[in-house]
Write an enzyme that holds these catalytic residues in place. Sequence first.
Site, short mmCIF file in Angstrom:
data_model
loop_
_atom_site.label_atom_id
_atom_site.label_comp_id
_atom_site.label_asym_id
_atom_site.label_seq_id
_atom_site.Cartn_x
_atom_site.Cartn_y
_atom_site.Cartn_z
N HIS A 8 0.88 -0.98 -0.13
CA HIS A 8 -0.17 -0.12 0.20
C HIS A 8 1.23 1.19 -0.25
O HIS A 8 1.65 1.28 0.38
CB HIS A 8 -1.33 0.57 1.18
N GLU A 82 -1.97 -6.72 7.45
CA GLU A 82 -0.65 -6.94 8.03
C GLU A 82 -0.17 -8.09 9.75
O GLU A 82 -1.39 -8.27 9.69
CB GLU A 82 -0.07 -5.69 8.21
#
Length: 192
Positions: A8, A82
């Site tokens: 990202h 994550e």
Amino acid sequence: MRLEMIRHGQTDWNLHDQLQGSSDIPLNDHGREQAHAAALLLAPYEWSAIVSSPLLRARETAEIIAAQLGIELGAAYPELIERDYASREGTVATTKIPDEPGADFPDIEPREAVVARGLEALEDIRDTRLPLDGPDANIVVVCHGTIIRFVLAALLGREVGHIHNAAANTVEWTDGEWRVLSINGEPVAAAA
């Protein structure tokens, strides 16, 4: 089948070296610019789909890339979230982050669990998209730096360095296994 694993774009927590983990932190303006730049790098190729982690920073990066490439935004895979840093999220690590919980990081998600989730996500994406798109499909997968790094390391059998925001990391499903073709846009030398 080829997967382009994109980290990202930048968040304010990235900017200040704060551990984000499973905290749902949005992109900052620079992160949005990085997502647009990633889309430009991907534009010369044909993409079957774009999928992502469900966390806001990954999903927004995927939305920007999908809109710029003119492809539909696909599924969010919870396995791509994550690494969970638990009580350390939002803090700045002053020591090396260990693979397993310890004194400084008592409740982080163990590396082995992150790798297992990441590999499961690759299998889920493959099993879902292969029947739809065929063996020559190219899929963009937007997720997070640590999970990308741990998965690539597991596939290569060696440590992998820092994964840059909005950088492309290519893996390919061929001959019944995943092969790593690039890390941070740089080719990985084939094993001799």
